[in-house]
Design a protein around this motif. Structure first.
Motif, PDB file in Angstrom:
ATOM      1  N   ALA A 260       0.818  -1.214   0.000  1.00 47.49           N
ATOM      2  CA  ALA A 260       0.000   0.000   0.000  1.00 47.49           C
ATOM      3  C   ALA A 260       0.849   1.260   0.000  1.00 47.49           C
ATOM      4  O   ALA A 260       0.346   2.352  -0.264  1.00 47.49           O
ATOM      5  CB  ALA A 260      -0.927   0.012   1.219  1.00 47.49           C
ATOM      6  N   GLN A 261       2.159   1.114   0.314  1.00 47.24           N
ATOM      7  CA  GLN A 261       3.039   2.274   0.353  1.00 47.24           C
ATOM      8  C   GLN A 261       3.850   2.431  -0.934  1.00 47.24           C
ATOM      9  O   GLN A 261       4.650   3.354  -1.046  1.00 47.24           O
ATOM     10  CB  GLN A 261       4.005   2.149   1.538  1.00 47.24           C
ATOM     11  N   VAL A 262       3.648   1.547  -1.907  1.00 52.28           N
ATOM     12  CA  VAL A 262       4.360   1.673  -3.191  1.00 52.28           C
ATOM     13  C   VAL A 262       3.657   2.742  -4.031  1.00 52.28           C
ATOM     14  O   VAL A 262       2.471   2.608  -4.340  1.00 52.28           O
ATOM     15  CB  VAL A 262       4.382   0.325  -3.938  1.00 52.28           C
ATOM     16  N   PRO A 263       4.359   3.823  -4.426  1.00 53.97           N
ATOM     17  CA  PRO A 263       3.702   4.938  -5.119  1.00 53.97           C
ATOM     18  C   PRO A 263       3.374   4.605  -6.582  1.00 53.97           C
ATOM     19  O   PRO A 263       4.230   4.147  -7.339  1.00 53.97           O
ATOM     20  CB  PRO A 263       4.733   6.068  -5.048  1.00 53.97           C
ATOM     21  N   VAL A 264       2.125   4.854  -6.957  1.00 58.17           N
ATOM     22  CA  VAL A 264       1.665   4.692  -8.340  1.00 58.17           C
ATOM     23  C   VAL A 264       1.443   6.084  -8.926  1.00 58.17           C
ATOM     24  O   VAL A 264       0.657   6.875  -8.394  1.00 58.17           O
ATOM     25  CB  VAL A 264       0.367   3.869  -8.402  1.00 58.17           C
ATOM     26  N   LEU A 265       2.144   6.397 -10.037  1.00 59.34           N
ATOM     27  CA  LEU A 265       2.057   7.700 -10.692  1.00 59.34           C
ATOM     28  C   LEU A 265       1.001   7.616 -11.797  1.00 59.34           C
ATOM     29  O   LEU A 265       1.000   6.662 -12.590  1.00 59.34           O
ATOM     30  CB  LEU A 265       3.421   8.062 -11.290  1.00 59.34           C
ATOM     31  N   TYR A 266       0.091   8.607 -11.858  1.00 62.65           N
ATOM     32  CA  TYR A 266      -0.974   8.569 -12.861  1.00 62.65           C
ATOM     33  C   TYR A 266      -1.423   9.982 -13.217  1.00 62.65           C
ATOM     34  O   TYR A 266      -1.083  10.962 -12.533  1.00 62.65           O
ATOM     35  CB  TYR A 266      -2.161   7.740 -12.354  1.00 62.65           C
ATOM     36  N   ASP A 267      -2.177  10.086 -14.290  1.00 60.47           N
ATOM     37  CA  ASP A 267      -2.799  11.358 -14.683  1.00 60.47           C
ATOM     38  C   ASP A 267      -4.141  11.032 -15.325  1.00 60.47           C
ATOM     39  O   ASP A 267      -4.644   9.908 -15.178  1.00 60.47           O
ATOM     40  CB  ASP A 267      -1.878  12.171 -15.597  1.00 60.47           C
TER      41      ASP A 267
END
Length: 427
Positions: free
Chosen positions: A381-388
């Motif tokens: 849950a702490q792994v960052p997912v980058l999105y737009d």
């Protein structure tokens, strides 16, 4: 009784010349017998004798009566007395347990050894109590003859011997009226079960107490076989069942479970045996034990990342990563950078169900990707997912979405570096 206590004190070296010992005195028959027996032995043993009384304030005026009686008794024989008190309230484990914990917490503050008046009958009751509730070898070991600075010099003395000792020296004592009630399981065993067993064998209590002491030695020997340090799941599976049980008990204690019970040990064994590399279970004390592939670890569930917007251009810290976004004037092929065409605001969040990206080998769900990269379930849950607005750009520190890779300008340059002070690793 006098000879038995003297023999055990010497045989097990419970007291040494020069020791200060506090006899825990409630005013009841057993504790008065203990105090007076140590009073008779103090010169022979070369000890300094004191008494300690704890007023739980559970029985109103009767509690104050007990304290007054103990004070008068100690004053008569010129025995120094320390008194503690607390208005004990019922805890999660019941009133009896709360009173015992408060009493022993006070005893631990005393500057010397503390002798309590547990008898062979008390030990037999404890063994039966554990049997009724379910137990293993440790529970069958009953009460210890010595636990740190706490001593039980009457553990091989029967209640009948106590009664005879009080009569021989004409010693007064207080009868706690609650001992006659059947509200507590221990009292019911004392009043109804022990008499039946003693009718079959008058030495039942004494024999059971001595058996318990032998089993405590067996338990200690098995516990000493548990390997120190951290073992892998593969290594744990190779341990004999008895040794595995002791290892897991020690592991749970180190992990914050203060009193591992049979059910907790079975839950830990299921984690070891599980084929799920991310299996987990919850334990008392808000402890979460999880499988992290070939390891067994204590970890708390990590909350999801708080969503945040990233500046373009600009730099931001996201978890353990330093993220730099800038306008690119040429395609970048460096291993620590990724070019993409931004679609609206660039944001970061935790993984959500249904998330997926395209890698060199094809499309893959983020759940499967994190499993393949052996990221522990408790940390995902702490792994960052980058999105737009156009979808997922990538997973920081894991992989970028090739569907978003820019083939022509205008593009944005994404540079990601772990915050370690060393060179960045390839994405």
């Amino acid at each position: 009784m006098y000879k038995q206590v003297l023999a055990d004190v010497r045989a097990y070296r419970l007291l040494e010349p020069g020791d200060t010992v506090y006899a825990a005195v409630s005013g009841g028959a057993d504790s008065i017998a203990l105090l007076y027996c140590l009073y008779l032995l103090r010169d022979k043993l070369g000890i300094s004798l004191k008494a300690a009384h704890f007023n739980h304030h559970l029985r109103g005026e009767a509690s104050n009566r007990d304290e007054a009686f103990v004070r008068e008794f100690c004053q008569k024989y010129d025995i120094p007395l320390s008194v503690g008190e607390q208005n004990v309230a019922r805890g999660k484990k019941g009133l009896e347990c709360a009173a015992r914990e408060a009493r022993y917490a006070y005893f631990r503050t005393l500057p010397g050894k503390v002798a309590t008046a547990h008898t062979a009958d008390d030990n037999a009751e404890t063994v039966l109590l554990h049997l009724v509730r379910g137990t293993g070898l440790k529970g069958l070991g009953g009460i210890a003859l010595q636990s740190g600075s706490q001593l039980r010099p009457m553990l091989n003395v029967t209640r009948a011997q106590v009664v005879a000792f009080l009569a021989e020296y004409a010693l007064p004592h207080i009868e706690d009226e609650t001992n006659a009630e059947d509200d507590f399981l221990r009292n019911r065993l004392r009043h109804h079960v022990l008499p039946l067993l003693s009718a079959e064998n008058p030495r039942f209590a004494e024999n059971t107490s001595r058996m318990a002491q032998r089993l405590r030695h067996d338990e200690a020997a098995l516990a000493s076989l548990a390997p120190p340090g951290e073992l892998s799941i593969s290594q744990l599976r190779e341990l004999p069942e008895a040794v595995l049980t002791r290892y897991l008990e020690q592991f749970l204690r180190r992990s914050g479970v203060p009193e591992p019970e049979g059910a907790h040990l079975e839950a830990a064994k299921r984690l070891v045996a599980s084929e799920n590399p991310s299996a987990f279970a919850h334990f008392p004390g808000n402890v979460r034990i999880s499988r992290q592939y070939d390891r067994l670890l204590a970890a708390e569930d990590t909350p999801p990342l708080a969503e945040q917007s990233l500046p373009l251009p600009g730099t931001a810290q996201v978890g353990g990563f330093l993220v730099e976004l800038s306008r690119a004037d040429a395609l970048c092929t460096r291993y620590d950078a990724f070019t993409f065409v931004p679609a609206g605001e660039v944001r970061v969040r935790s993984r959500q169900p249904g998330d997926e990206i395209r890698l060199l080998g094809g499309r893959k769900s983020l759940k499967k990707l994190l499993i393949d990269r052996k990221i522990p379930a408790a940390l995902r849950a702490q792994v960052p997912v980058l999105y737009d607005d156009a979808g997922i750009i990538g997973v920081l520190g894991v992989a970028m979405n090739l569907d978003r890779a820019a083939a022509a300008l205008p593009a944005a340059l994404l540079r990601v570096n772990p915050i370690t002070g060393s060179e960045s690793e390839p994405l």
